[in-house]
Scaffold this active site. Structure first.
Site, mmCIF file in Angstrom:
data_model
loop_
_atom_site.group_PDB
_atom_site.id
_atom_site.type_symbol
_atom_site.label_atom_id
_atom_site.label_comp_id
_atom_site.label_asym_id
_atom_site.label_seq_id
_atom_site.Cartn_x
_atom_site.Cartn_y
_atom_site.Cartn_z
ATOM 1 C CE LYS A 137 -36.934 42.619 8.193
ATOM 2 N NZ LYS A 137 -37.688 43.114 7.495
HETATM 3 N N1 GLU Z 1 -40.938 45.593 8.444
HETATM 4 C C1 GLU Z 1 -41.700 46.598 7.742
HETATM 5 C C2 GLU Z 1 -41.626 44.812 6.378
HETATM 6 O O1 GLU Z 1 -40.893 43.390 7.329
HETATM 7 C C3 GLU Z 1 -42.203 47.203 6.630
HETATM 8 C C4 GLU Z 1 -40.721 47.355 5.931
HETATM 9 C C5 GLU Z 1 -41.266 48.677 5.466
HETATM 10 O O2 GLU Z 1 -42.367 49.930 5.786
HETATM 11 O O3 GLU Z 1 -40.124 49.288 4.584
HETATM 12 O O4 GLU Z 1 -42.376 44.477 5.524
#
Ligand code: GLU
Length: 420
Positions: free
Chosen positions: A110
């Protein structure tokens, strides 16, 4: 318990507490906890950006790569003024469990920038996104770490990231990021995927309890890419959406809002404020209003000991990441309220990100029906696996989901061993 309970629960303390709990339940031991409680790598960058007035501002950005035992690091980038390293670390851990739970060949990451994007012009935002991407080039790659949208980022930002990375390589690299616009290698169905996944998981949860969506009263905190799509799909499926909100506040109608009309209003005004055909409700009151199902679809740590004893819903579907603190959840558990955890409820987004990555790497594109069918199959299978553990092992939905996700990561970590 492996850990003494912290007094103040930050998202990272919360994530570690939940990990410690599942490690205990599964008997995986202190050494496995030590490996999984810490991210592999945290990169901090300070990205300078020329502002429209000619001055230069420097923004702090982060990428936390938590674990890649199962595949490349995967996870979104958020732009938020409160976002900081510990929060990204907690959210990266959740991505690891989420990808493992639904069986994707990805690890967890993240990142993002500490910035309120509403304060920047589009030009400033583009320059910031591109500089941040350049600063991450040493650690991102379609086979290493693949970013995606998260809070306050979407297809526009993903296109800038894809372009910046590709210009540096000298050829188009669609696999570097997911959630791109369709015209540069995005997948059909990706923009609705998280919300669609939330509705699939809600349907399965209701079926598990012998109930149906039609007529079910649902309150949704958030009206962005996740909350908005969820509200719209549930409305079309015959649920009564009794409240929705954005960051300023919400609107409510105990008989159900006309979401088609609310969507039109939101498109035109970019806010739910001054919508005439409903009562106003604050974000805090929305969480405790009468409803059958509560869907927090905004930010983390909104369900806490402050409000957990006043929540009226019987079922909470966590569309946001980490909306419930462990202390909040302990109260909900005592009250018999079912919490379907984020790593299952909002996994639809990363599942279709995986489809997008596969399509981009193989240069072969699928129809929207194919995407949606495959999404439904993966999520219903994962729900069944979790529900079976809930029944057989008398676990909460969170601990059942964690035991599948953390269990898969722990097993891969064990068989891969430790090098050097
Ligand atoms: N931000 C989204 C999540 O928290 C998607 C992450 C992604 O598609 O890599 O799952």
């Amino acid at each position: 318990m492996l850990l003494t309970e912290p007094k103040f629960e930050s998202p990272l303390q919360g994530s570690r507490q939940q990990l410690a709990k599942v490690i205990d339940i599964m008997g995986l031991g202190q050494s496995m906890y030590n490996r999984l409680a810490h991210p592999d790598r945290i990169v901090t960058v300070h990205s300078p950006v020329r502002m429209d007035d000619g001055s230069i501002r420097v923004f702090a950005g982060y990428r936390v790569q938590h674990n890649n035992a199962l595949g490349p690091y995967k996870g979104g980038l958020r732009f938020h003024h409160h976002a900081e390293m510990d929060e990204f670390t907690a959210l990266a851990m959740l991505m690891t469990w989420k990808c493992a739970l639904v069986g994707l060949p990805f690890g967890g990451a993240k990142g993002g920038i500490t910035v309120d994007p509403r304060e920047l012009s589009v030009g400033e935002l583009e320059r910031l996104t591109r500089r941040f991407t350049s600063d991450l080039i040493p650690i991102i790659d379609p086979k290493k770490d693949i970013p995606a949208p998260d809070v306050n980022t979407g297809p526009r930002e993903m296109a800038w990231i894809m372009d910046t990375f590709s210009v540096n390589k000298g050829y188009a690299v669609p696999g570097i990021v997911t959630g791109k616009p369709i015209c540069v290698g995005g997948s059909l169905g990706r923009s609705e995927a998280t919300g669609r996944g939330v509705t699939i998981i809600l349907e399965e949860t209701l079926r598990h309890f012998g109930k149906k969506i039609s007529g079910t009263k649902v309150a949704i905190q958030g009206f962005g890419n996740v909350g908005g799509v969820t509200a719209n799909l549930l409305y079309q499926m015959g649920a009564k959406v009794v409240a929705v909100s954005d960051w300023r506040g919400g609107i409510a109608n105990p008989e159900g809002l006309n979401i088609a009309d609310v969507m039109l209003h939101y498109k035109e005004h970019a806010t739910l404020g001054n919508y005439q055909h409903a009562e106003q409700v604050s974000n805090a009151d929305l969480l405790i209003m009468p409803c059958d199902v509560l869907i927090p679809a905004a930010l983390e740590s909104v369900i806490t000991p402050e409000n957990a004893d006043r929540i009226k819903a019987e079922i909470i579907i966590e569309a946001a990441n980490a909306p419930t603190t462990p202390a909040g959840e302990a109260i909900l558990e005592k009250r018999g309220i079912t919490v379907v955890p984020d790593i299952l409820a909002n996994a639809g987004g990363v599942v279709v990100s995986y489809f997008e990555w596969v399509q981009g790497m193989s240069q072969l594109f699928w129809s929207e029906e194919e995407v949606n069918d495959r999404l439904r199959r993966i999520l219903t299978r994962s729900f069944a696996q979790v529900a079976q553990k809930v029944e057989r092992e008398q676990l909460s939905f969170r601990m059942a989901a964690y035991s599948v996700g953390v269990g898969a990561v722990a097993e891969a970590t064990r068989v891969r061993g430790l090098y050097p």
